[in-house]
Design an enzyme around this catalytic site. Structure first.
Site: not given
Length: 231
Positions: A153, A184, A149
């Site tokens: 990014k 989120t 991840y």
């Protein structure tokens, strides 16, 4: 990045059914923008903004960009901005992360956005518009147990910085956004592994408002420090 008034803008929001994407879409609409909603879940998209045009598709499918362009031309008459708030997360050491998970993370977080931008940029060049990509604080500070991840990014941020130079003469602005951990729910639904214990994240309403303010203020880069916490 050039400061811009949102009122009257035509903006596509990708990942518009998610926590950040939906809030950004509503904030833009509240400021007077005509918004095109893009995401994988049609029912959730239609709950974001009543009557807004919708494109259902996955970023890993290159034709999603083609359909976005067609919908923008049909419903909005063009495009002034693209906000990409789509993404997936994965947890676990690289050794424990299956090949297909690494592929999915990079497809959604890097390759898909690149596919999309190749198709949308001609519209944005016509309007001298802007691109906003939601990267993450891990592009600045990679984290053990989130190698795939973090790398995805960082790659998205690198793409944004290259595009900023490539597109300068055409008048298209590129804003890379790297918020700290935000509530989120993404960490609760990873494509692999289990999230480590994380501190309470930022309020997604505040992050969405900050992103839209960056567009209106003409900010060229929105790193983690711009959100008032190291995260």
């Amino acid at each position: 990045m050039t400061g811009r008034e949102i009122d009257g803008h035509r903006v596509a929001v990708v990942g518009a059914s998610g926590a950040l994407g939906s809030r950004i879409a509503r904030t833009l609409a509240d400021r007077g923008a005509a918004v095109l909603l893009v995401g994988r879940d049609e029912d959730r998209l239609r709950e974001v903004l009543a009557g807004a045009p919708v494109v259902v598709g996955d970023l890993g499918d290159a034709t999603t960009g083609d359909r976005l362009v067609a919908a923008a031309q049909e419903h909005l008459g063009g495009l002034d901005g693209l906000v990409n708030a789509a993404g997936v997360a994965a947890f676990g050491s690289l050794l424990e992360t299956p090949d297909e998970v690494i592929e999915e993370v990079f497809t959604t977080n890097v390759i898909g956005p690149a596919f999309l931008l190749r198709r949308v940029l001609p519209l944005l060049q016509e309007s001298r518009g802007y691109v906003v990509n939601l990267s993450a604080v891990l592009a600045e500070r990679p984290m053990a147990g989130m190698g795939a991840y973090s790398a995805s990014k960082a790659a998205l941020t690198a793409l944004d910085r290259a595009l900023r130079s490539e597109l300068r003469r055409s008048g298209v602005d590129v804003l890379d956004v790297r918020p700290p951990h935000t509530e989120t729910g993404l960490a609760d639904r990873p494509v692999h592994g289990q999230a480590p214990r994380l501190p309470t994240g930022l309020d997604p309403d505040e992050v969405a408002a900050r992103v839209v303010r960056a567009i209106t203020d003409g900010e060229a880069d929105l790193g983690s420090e711009a959100f008032g916490t190291a995260g």
